[in-house]
Design an enzyme around this catalytic site. Structure first.
Site, PDB file in Angstrom:
ATOM      1  N   THR A  90      62.048 124.931 100.056  1.00  0.00           N
ATOM      2  CA  THR A  90      62.640 126.014 100.846  1.00  0.00           C
ATOM      3  C   THR A  90      61.765 127.261 100.858  1.00  0.00           C
ATOM      4  O   THR A  90      61.523 127.862 101.911  1.00  0.00           O
ATOM      5  CB  THR A  90      64.028 126.368 100.290  1.00  0.00           C
ATOM      6  OG1 THR A  90      64.878 125.222 100.372  1.00  0.00           O
ATOM      7  CG2 THR A  90      64.643 127.508 101.077  1.00  0.00           C
ATOM      8  N   LEU A  91      61.284 127.669  99.670  1.00  0.00           N
ATOM      9  CA  LEU A  91      60.457 128.873  99.600  1.00  0.00           C
ATOM     10  C   LEU A  91      59.151 128.676 100.356  1.00  0.00           C
ATOM     11  O   LEU A  91      58.743 129.521 101.159  1.00  0.00           O
ATOM     12  CB  LEU A  91      60.164 129.251  98.156  1.00  0.00           C
ATOM     13  CG  LEU A  91      61.333 129.673  97.272  1.00  0.00           C
ATOM     14  CD1 LEU A  91      60.816 130.202  95.942  1.00  0.00           C
ATOM     15  CD2 LEU A  91      62.184 130.718  97.962  1.00  0.00           C
TER      16      LEU A  91
ATOM     17  N   VAL B  72      55.255 133.864  93.815  1.00  0.00           N
ATOM     18  CA  VAL B  72      56.682 134.119  93.997  1.00  0.00           C
ATOM     19  C   VAL B  72      57.484 132.933  93.474  1.00  0.00           C
ATOM     20  O   VAL B  72      58.635 132.721  93.868  1.00  0.00           O
ATOM     21  CB  VAL B  72      57.021 134.390  95.483  1.00  0.00           C
ATOM     22  CG1 VAL B  72      56.487 135.744  95.924  1.00  0.00           C
ATOM     23  CG2 VAL B  72      56.479 133.281  96.387  1.00  0.00           C
ATOM     24  N   ALA B  73      56.889 132.173  92.573  1.00  0.00           N
ATOM     25  CA  ALA B  73      57.527 130.985  92.009  1.00  0.00           C
ATOM     26  C   ALA B  73      58.205 131.344  90.690  1.00  0.00           C
ATOM     27  O   ALA B  73      59.283 131.934  90.660  1.00  0.00           O
ATOM     28  CB  ALA B  73      56.484 129.878  91.826  1.00  0.00           C
ATOM     29  N   ARG B  74      57.576 131.014  89.587  1.00  0.00           N
ATOM     30  CA  ARG B  74      58.002 131.381  88.246  1.00  0.00           C
ATOM     31  C   ARG B  74      56.773 131.852  87.483  1.00  0.00           C
ATOM     32  O   ARG B  74      55.663 131.355  87.704  1.00  0.00           O
ATOM     33  CB  ARG B  74      58.649 130.199  87.517  1.00  0.00           C
ATOM     34  CG  ARG B  74      60.096 129.934  87.909  1.00  0.00           C
ATOM     35  CD  ARG B  74      61.002 131.035  87.390  1.00  0.00           C
ATOM     36  NE  ARG B  74      62.413 130.771  87.634  1.00  0.00           N
ATOM     37  CZ  ARG B  74      63.090 131.201  88.681  1.00  0.00           C
ATOM     38  NH1 ARG B  74      62.455 131.915  89.608  1.00  0.00           N
ATOM     39  NH2 ARG B  74      64.369 130.950  88.817  1.00  0.00           N
TER      40      ARG B  74
ATOM     41  N   ASP C 142      55.207 138.630  91.694  1.00  0.00           N
ATOM     42  CA  ASP C 142      56.621 139.000  91.640  1.00  0.00           C
ATOM     43  C   ASP C 142      57.299 138.468  90.386  1.00  0.00           C
ATOM     44  O   ASP C 142      58.395 138.903  90.052  1.00  0.00           O
ATOM     45  CB  ASP C 142      57.344 138.455  92.879  1.00  0.00           C
ATOM     46  CG  ASP C 142      58.770 138.942  92.986  1.00  0.00           C
ATOM     47  OD1 ASP C 142      58.977 140.177  93.017  1.00  0.00           O
ATOM     48  OD2 ASP C 142      59.693 138.106  93.032  1.00  0.00           O
TER      49      ASP C 142
ATOM     50  N   GLU D 174      59.488 139.014  81.285  1.00  0.00           N
ATOM     51  CA  GLU D 174      60.069 139.984  82.216  1.00  0.00           C
ATOM     52  C   GLU D 174      61.111 140.826  81.498  1.00  0.00           C
ATOM     53  O   GLU D 174      61.915 140.283  80.742  1.00  0.00           O
ATOM     54  CB  GLU D 174      60.704 139.263  83.410  1.00  0.00           C
ATOM     55  CG  GLU D 174      59.680 138.513  84.264  1.00  0.00           C
ATOM     56  CD  GLU D 174      60.295 137.829  85.482  1.00  0.00           C
ATOM     57  OE1 GLU D 174      61.540 137.894  85.661  1.00  0.00           O
ATOM     58  OE2 GLU D 174      59.539 137.230  86.257  1.00  0.00           O
TER      59      GLU D 174
ATOM     60  N   HIS E  93      60.320 140.946  90.281  1.00  0.00           N
ATOM     61  CA  HIS E  93      61.096 139.727  90.532  1.00  0.00           C
ATOM     62  C   HIS E  93      62.181 139.976  91.582  1.00  0.00           C
ATOM     63  O   HIS E  93      63.371 139.727  91.356  1.00  0.00           O
ATOM     64  CB  HIS E  93      61.729 139.204  89.234  1.00  0.00           C
ATOM     65  CG  HIS E  93      62.065 137.739  89.307  1.00  0.00           C
ATOM     66  ND1 HIS E  93      62.118 136.928  88.193  1.00  0.00           N
ATOM     67  CD2 HIS E  93      62.373 136.934  90.355  1.00  0.00           C
ATOM     68  CE1 HIS E  93      62.451 135.695  88.548  1.00  0.00           C
ATOM     69  NE2 HIS E  93      62.602 135.677  89.855  1.00  0.00           N
TER      70      HIS E  93
END
Length: 309
Positions: free
Chosen positions: A146-147, A225-227, A251, A256, A275
């Site tokens: 999806t991403l 923009v994953a993990r 991101d 974090e 994030h």
């Protein structure tokens, strides 16, 4: 397996993304009790919508994650306790795609420099050969779910040639060319932008390591923009320090919030965002649509949308 849901709790952890009350209000027409809850109320619920995992959720019949990534949830334990887990896959593609486009446009049009200069009241146009247009460039998107598809759709509309990396080389409509996972280094070797959108698994942990950054062009930008843990952060720092890559937009991070002492804060050609690539004011209502659909499916004993466990 028939499940009766009488009380659904919206856990306070969702407040990282949107106020719990927003989701509670969007679910007000459900034929069950819906409340914003804290940790001490989890066990009193039959189902919970959450960002974070808590062991008390094992008392629930159903957990819904407001994110698509579910690496924080203990799959084997949930399965052993007959707890259903669903996620929010499908709602983030456009928002993340537009965020990634923003990163690319910032680098190309030198907008991050303009913001930094504004902080110092400094009038300093870019050098004649610094700015460029992203139309005609190539972006390699690693992960085509999806991403990744959302990123490809947005970038493609801006004239970017988009290649993808996935298990299969079968073509997908949003991508101009597809590579297999085993050909990652080849896929990223001639891209202007390399974009990570893969889920975190044992196979993808630190898949962007020193070898991957060495394979990239020295004028290429990396986007994650994953993990955070799909990247070997020390290797990324070394690549940036050595000018082996042009820069990065990040991101997500292994720790974090990103610690103040992280060298990633100090690079002029690194954009750090907290994030929030998928954030949108519609996030809560988008999650509510999935939850509403799954409540209806539970009543019909149908398969749940986005079921993970």
């Amino acid at each position: 397996m028939h499940i009766d849901i009488e009380r659904l709790g919206v856990h306070e952890s969702v407040a990282t993304v949107f106020p719990a009350r927003v989701l509670v209000d969007s679910l007000e027409d459900l034929p069950l009790e819906v409340d914003a809850i804290g940790d001490d109320e989890i066990a009193a619920c039959d189902a919970v919508v959450t960002l974070e995992y808590d062991d008390a959720m094992l008392e629930c019949a159903w957990i819904h994650s407001i994110q698509s990534g579910v690496d924080r949830f203990p799959f084997e334990t949930l399965e052993a306790e007959d707890v259903i887990l669903t996620n929010s896959t499908g709602i983030h593609g456009r928002s993340v795609g537009e965020t990634v486009a923003g990163y690319l446009l910032a680098f190309a049009r030198r907008l991050h420099d303009a913001v930094a200069n504004q902080d110092d009241s400094r009038w300093e146009p870019p050098a004649w050969d610094e700015a460029f247009t992203i139309s005609g460039t190539t972006a390699c998107v690693v992960g085509t779910g999806t991403l990744g598809t959302g990123v490809a759709d947005v970038l493609g509309s801006l004239g970017v040639r988009v290649t993808g990396v996935r298990r299969s080389t079968e073509p997908l409509p949003a991508f101009d060319e597809m590579y297999a996972n085993d050909d990652l280094l080849e896929a990223i070797s001639d891209a202007d932008f390399v974009i990570a959108t893969v889920p975190l698994t044992d196979e993808t942990r630190h898949c962007f390591d020193a070898e991957a950054f060495a394979a990239m062009r020295d004028d290429a930008y990396f986007v994650n923009v994953a993990r955070g843990s799909v990247v070997d952060e020390p290797a990324l720092v070394e690549a940036l320090e050595a000018d082996d890559i042009a820069g990065a937009a990040l991101d997500v991070f292994e720790t974090e919030p990103l610690p103040e002492e992280s060298p990633l804060w100090e690079f002029d050609e690194v954009i750090v965002s907290p994030h929030c690539a998928g954030f949108t004011r519609d996030y809560g209502s988008n999650v509510g649509e999935i939850v509403t659909e799954n409540v209806a499916r539970l009543e019909r004993d149908d398969d749940l949308q986005n079921r993970v466990v």
